[in-house]
Design an enzyme around this catalytic site. Structure first.
Site, PDB file in Angstrom:
ATOM      1  N   LYS A  29       0.912  -1.125  -0.070  1.00 13.66           N
ATOM      2  CA  LYS A  29       0.223  -0.014   0.120  1.00 13.66           C
ATOM      3  C   LYS A  29       0.797   1.225  -0.040  1.00 13.66           C
ATOM      4  CE  LYS A  29      -2.262   1.475   3.503  1.00 13.66           C
ATOM      5  NZ  LYS A  29      -3.227   1.476   4.765  1.00 13.66           N
ATOM      6  N   ASP A  47      -7.017   1.155   0.789  1.00 13.37           N
ATOM      7  CA  ASP A  47      -6.950   1.311   2.199  1.00 13.37           C
ATOM      8  C   ASP A  47      -8.426   0.687   2.507  1.00 13.37           C
ATOM      9  OD1 ASP A  47      -8.614   3.256   1.547  1.00 13.37           O
ATOM     10  OD2 ASP A  47      -7.523   4.914   2.953  1.00 13.37           O
TER      11      ASP A  47
END
Ligand code: SF4
Length: 127
Positions: A29, A47
């Site tokens: 991420k 997310d």
């Protein structure tokens, strides 16, 4: 991390996800955020907001994890918009398509939203 950045990358932040995830403490991420925000690459950091909103809208289908969601979003969003779409989805999830009670009454994309058509339309129109 600092040692590796200096020794392997000559004190420059590497520009690919594969290189970034080699750095201690950097996950996929974070690597996607860095490459999309700094280098404007067509990478999508997923997310909790992006995961939820994408599924509700119908940009992803039955994604079991963030990697599946990321792959579907990359496939469904025009390449030149992907680095911006990450921010759009996060902000939409933070302020409008919130987790417990999405604000469908004021949402500008509800005509295109799968969740609205299947789960919220009756509730909103009845209120
Ligand atoms: S219509 Fe409702 S569920 Fe769909 S994106 Fe907007 S706020 Fe979220």
């Amino acid at each position: 991390m600092a040692k590796m950045l200096v020794e392997k990358y000559h004190s420059e932040v590497p520009g690919t996800v594969d290189e970034l995830v080699e750095l201690p403490g950097v996950g996929r991420k974070t690597a996607n955020v860095i490459t999309s925000v700094i280098f404007e690459q067509p990478n999508m950091a997923v997310d909790t907001h992006v995961f939820r909103v994408s599924a509700r809208i119908g940009l992803t289908t039955n994604a079991k994890n963030v990697l599946q969601a990321e792959q579907q979003l990359i496939a469904n969003i025009p390449k030149e918009l992907i680095h911006k779409a990450h921010h759009w989805l996060i902000l939409h999830g933070r302020y409008t398509c919130v987790a417990r009670r999405p604000k469908c009454e004021t949402c500008g994309i509800r005509p295109a939203c799968k969740f609205y058509k299947t789960d919220m339309k009756y509730i909103v129109e009845k209120a």
